[in-house]
Design a protein around this motif. Structure first.
Motif, PDB file in Angstrom:
ATOM      1  N   GLY A   1      23.117  56.601  31.678  1.00 24.76           N
ATOM      2  CA  GLY A   1      24.266  56.034  31.424  1.00 24.76           C
ATOM      3  C   GLY A   1      24.113  54.843  31.326  1.00 24.76           C
ATOM      4  N   PRO A   2      25.116  53.720  31.139  1.00 25.24           N
ATOM      5  CA  PRO A   2      25.734  52.476  30.652  1.00 25.24           C
ATOM      6  C   PRO A   2      24.290  51.147  31.423  1.00 25.24           C
ATOM      7  CG  PRO A   2      26.556  52.648  33.236  1.00 25.24           C
ATOM      8  CD  PRO A   2      25.895  53.886  32.328  1.00 25.24           C
ATOM      9  N   SER A   3      24.032  51.033  30.247  1.00 28.65           N
ATOM     10  CA  SER A   3      22.465  50.045  30.244  1.00 28.65           C
ATOM     11  C   SER A   3      23.000  48.607  30.482  1.00 28.65           C
ATOM     12  CB  SER A   3      21.809  49.080  28.936  1.00 28.65           C
ATOM     13  OG  SER A   3      22.449  49.653  28.225  1.00 28.65           O
ATOM     14  N   ILE A   4      22.314  47.530  31.191  1.00 30.68           N
ATOM     15  CA  ILE A   4      22.429  46.308  31.353  1.00 30.68           C
ATOM     16  C   ILE A   4      22.061  44.886  30.595  1.00 30.68           C
ATOM     17  CG2 ILE A   4      21.829  43.927  33.082  1.00 30.68           C
ATOM     18  CD1 ILE A   4      21.957  46.083  35.595  1.00 30.68           C
ATOM     19  N   THR A   5      22.906  44.039  29.814  1.00 27.07           N
ATOM     20  CA  THR A   5      22.907  43.766  28.517  1.00 27.07           C
ATOM     21  C   THR A   5      22.338  42.151  29.148  1.00 27.07           C
ATOM     22  OG1 THR A   5      25.706  42.970  27.941  1.00 27.07           O
ATOM     23  CG2 THR A   5      24.171  45.440  27.485  1.00 27.07           C
ATOM     24  N   GLY A   6      22.945  41.368  30.479  1.00 33.38           N
ATOM     25  CA  GLY A   6      22.863  40.513  30.444  1.00 33.38           C
ATOM     26  C   GLY A   6      22.785  40.107  31.816  1.00 33.38           C
ATOM     27  N   TYR A   7      23.833  38.695  32.644  1.00 36.07           N
ATOM     28  CA  TYR A   7      24.221  38.658  33.979  1.00 36.07           C
ATOM     29  C   TYR A   7      24.964  37.567  33.680  1.00 36.07           C
ATOM     30  CZ  TYR A   7      19.449  41.644  35.590  1.00 36.07           C
ATOM     31  OH  TYR A   7      19.558  43.045  36.024  1.00 36.07           O
ATOM     32  N   GLU A   8      25.836  37.582  34.143  1.00 35.64           N
ATOM     33  CA  GLU A   8      27.089  36.096  34.174  1.00 35.64           C
ATOM     34  C   GLU A   8      26.616  36.070  35.834  1.00 35.64           C
ATOM     35  OE1 GLU A   8      31.751  35.529  33.442  1.00 35.64           O
ATOM     36  OE2 GLU A   8      31.538  37.078  35.147  1.00 35.64           O
ATOM     37  N   ALA A   9      26.654  34.521  36.029  1.00 35.79           N
ATOM     38  CA  ALA A   9      26.509  33.556  37.817  1.00 35.79           C
ATOM     39  C   ALA A   9      27.979  32.589  37.281  1.00 35.79           C
ATOM     40  CB  ALA A   9      25.327  33.350  37.341  1.00 35.79           C
ATOM     41  N   THR A  10      28.861  32.818  38.858  1.00 34.25           N
ATOM     42  CA  THR A  10      29.538  32.120  38.921  1.00 34.25           C
ATOM     43  C   THR A  10      29.190  30.894  40.332  1.00 34.25           C
ATOM     44  OG1 THR A  10      31.013  33.557  38.557  1.00 34.25           O
ATOM     45  CG2 THR A  10      31.809  32.084  39.136  1.00 34.25           C
ATOM     46  N   ASN A  11      29.292  29.472  39.941  1.00 37.47           N
ATOM     47  CA  ASN A  11      28.997  29.283  40.811  1.00 37.47           C
ATOM     48  C   ASN A  11      30.499  28.190  41.655  1.00 37.47           C
ATOM     49  OD1 ASN A  11      28.316  27.246  42.876  1.00 37.47           O
ATOM     50  ND2 ASN A  11      26.096  27.147  41.562  1.00 37.47           N
ATOM     51  N   THR A  12      31.016  27.864  41.963  1.00 32.40           N
ATOM     52  CA  THR A  12      32.911  27.039  42.265  1.00 32.40           C
ATOM     53  C   THR A  12      32.891  25.953  44.008  1.00 32.40           C
ATOM     54  OG1 THR A  12      33.534  28.699  44.193  1.00 32.40           O
ATOM     55  CG2 THR A  12      33.986  29.148  41.391  1.00 32.40           C
ATOM     56  N   VAL A  13      32.579  24.927  43.435  1.00 35.94           N
ATOM     57  CA  VAL A  13      33.062  23.865  44.692  1.00 35.94           C
ATOM     58  C   VAL A  13      34.360  23.556  44.971  1.00 35.94           C
ATOM     59  CG1 VAL A  13      30.651  23.615  44.037  1.00 35.94           C
ATOM     60  CG2 VAL A  13      32.650  22.121  42.712  1.00 35.94           C
ATOM     61  N   GLN A  14      34.987  23.125  46.061  1.00 39.42           N
ATOM     62  CA  GLN A  14      35.944  22.417  46.425  1.00 39.42           C
ATOM     63  C   GLN A  14      35.815  21.768  46.109  1.00 39.42           C
ATOM     64  OE1 GLN A  14      38.010  22.788  50.334  1.00 39.42           O
ATOM     65  NE2 GLN A  14      39.225  24.689  49.253  1.00 39.42           N
ATOM     66  N   ILE A  15      37.034  20.682  45.721  1.00 43.91           N
ATOM     67  CA  ILE A  15      36.760  19.609  45.783  1.00 43.91           C
ATOM     68  C   ILE A  15      38.234  18.989  46.375  1.00 43.91           C
ATOM     69  CG2 ILE A  15      37.120  16.784  44.112  1.00 43.91           C
ATOM     70  CD1 ILE A  15      36.017  18.982  41.435  1.00 43.91           C
ATOM     71  N   THR A  16      37.830  17.584  47.184  1.00 48.38           N
ATOM     72  CA  THR A  16      38.859  17.380  47.319  1.00 48.38           C
ATOM     73  C   THR A  16      39.396  15.390  47.147  1.00 48.38           C
ATOM     74  OG1 THR A  16      38.701  18.271  50.076  1.00 48.38           O
ATOM     75  CG2 THR A  16      39.957  16.601  49.860  1.00 48.38           C
ATOM     76  N   VAL A  17      40.568  15.130  47.258  1.00 44.26           N
ATOM     77  CA  VAL A  17      41.332  13.904  46.296  1.00 44.26           C
ATOM     78  C   VAL A  17      41.721  13.154  47.527  1.00 44.26           C
ATOM     79  CG1 VAL A  17      42.013  12.552  44.336  1.00 44.26           C
ATOM     80  CG2 VAL A  17      40.941  15.110  43.893  1.00 44.26           C
ATOM     81  N   ARG A  18      41.613  12.959  47.782  1.00 43.71           N
ATOM     82  CA  ARG A  18      42.129  11.543  49.200  1.00 43.71           C
ATOM     83  C   ARG A  18      42.857  10.520  48.321  1.00 43.71           C
ATOM     84  NH1 ARG A  18      40.641  14.110  53.453  1.00 43.71           N
ATOM     85  NH2 ARG A  18      38.480  14.995  53.665  1.00 43.71           N
ATOM     86  N   ASP A  19      42.519  10.319  47.142  1.00 39.88           N
ATOM     87  CA  ASP A  19      43.850   8.699  46.219  1.00 39.88           C
ATOM     88  C   ASP A  19      44.379   9.550  45.167  1.00 39.88           C
ATOM     89  OD1 ASP A  19      44.390   6.638  45.170  1.00 39.88           O
ATOM     90  OD2 ASP A  19      42.486   6.080  45.365  1.00 39.88           O
ATOM     91  N   LEU A  20      45.404  10.649  45.205  1.00 43.43           N
ATOM     92  CA  LEU A  20      46.390  10.547  44.078  1.00 43.43           C
ATOM     93  C   LEU A  20      46.552  10.091  42.912  1.00 43.43           C
ATOM     94  CD1 LEU A  20      48.808  12.797  46.344  1.00 43.43           C
ATOM     95  CD2 LEU A  20      46.815  13.149  45.960  1.00 43.43           C
ATOM     96  N   ALA A  21      46.133   8.833  43.500  1.00 44.49           N
ATOM     97  CA  ALA A  21      46.361   8.083  42.187  1.00 44.49           C
ATOM     98  C   ALA A  21      44.946   8.177  40.786  1.00 44.49           C
ATOM     99  CB  ALA A  21      46.261   6.719  41.926  1.00 44.49           C
ATOM    100  N   LYS A  22      44.011   8.679  41.535  1.00 43.74           N
ATOM    101  CA  LYS A  22      42.805   9.414  40.735  1.00 43.74           C
ATOM    102  C   LYS A  22      43.119  10.682  40.495  1.00 43.74           C
ATOM    103  CE  LYS A  22      40.039   5.276  42.412  1.00 43.74           C
ATOM    104  NZ  LYS A  22      38.931   4.962  43.407  1.00 43.74           N
TER     105      LYS A  22
END
Length: 241
Positions: free
Chosen positions: A114-135
């Motif tokens: 069978g297929p063998s595991i060669t490693g792992y992929e980790a994903t971490n995401t955040v949601q950002i809210t920008v209240r000053d559109l100039a920035k």
């Protein structure tokens, strides 16, 4: 009269009484009812306003040979992203973890295995809210710079933080549109409108997404908020008289 004739006479009389009772029940039953006359129409109202808030999903995706290293690297990178956007002017309370995931990576299998595991992929995401559109442009640039080649930028959208006034205007326009149509139909049918029987609403345009999906470093991310259209569609049913 013999006993058998007497029995037949009693049975015949009972049958006549039963038939008469059934006929009476049928004649006294409620008359068929029909729905009262009514008209149902749909009206639409649109208003435009300038967005004042931007939201974006920024994440990092890292690969390592073991679970702990993959998770640690992703966590370190996303922390760097968070610190960068805070330095660029985003309140730390406006940075929220959205997703953390871990997936094994497989290599091709050998014959009979069978297929063998060669490693792992980790994903971490955040949601950002920008209240000053100039920035906003510099904030997104700082985010992808901090994430480097592991950065993922998606889900960028503009919105109006408090759109209650726009919604109120759109609702009024939608209802007026529906009433005007209903009055025309009532006039054509020789009737007039009575009371409202039901109202159903549908709202669109409260978020304005951008087609953005970046995976490379960028000093700035050019954006244009433009104008946002809020649309209310209302279906109203009026009685007719």
């Amino acid at each position: 009269m013999t006993r058998s004739r007497w029995a037949r006479a009693v049975a015949a009389a009972a049958a006549l009484v039963l038939a008469g009772g059934l006929a009476a029940c049928g004649s006294d039953g409620p008359a068929p009812t029909t729905d009262p006359p009514a008209v149902t129409v749909t009206g639409t109202g649109e208003v435009r306003g300038a967005p004042d808030t931007l939201t974006a999903t920024v994440g990092v995706s890292t690969q390592a040979g073991d679970v702990s290293t993959a998770i640690a690297q992703a966590g370190s990178r996303v922390q760097a992203v968070t610190d960068a956007v805070v330095r660029a002017g985003v309140a730390r309370s406006d940075v929220q973890t959205e997703q953390v995931s871990l997936q094994p990576q497989y290599a091709g299998s050998l014959p009979g295995a069978g297929p063998s595991i060669t490693g792992y992929e980790a994903t971490n995401t955040v949601q950002i809210t920008v209240r000053d559109l100039a920035k906003a442009s510099s904030v997104l640039g700082a985010a992808v710079d901090a994430g480097g080649n592991d950065a993922r930028l998606s889900g960028v959208a503009f919105r109006i933080d408090d759109d209650s006034r726009l919604l109120g205007d759109a609702r009024a326009r939608a209802f007026d549109d529906a009433k005007s149509r209903a009055e025309q139909y009532a006039k054509l049918s020789g009737t007039s409108l009575s009371r409202v029987l039901s109202v159903q609403e549908n709202v669109t345009g409260q978020d304005q997404p951008l087609a953005t999906d970046r995976t490379a470093q960028a000093a700035t991310v050019p954006i244009e908020p433009g104008q946002q259209t809020v649309t209310v569609s209302v279906t109203v049913k009026w009685g007719l008289r």
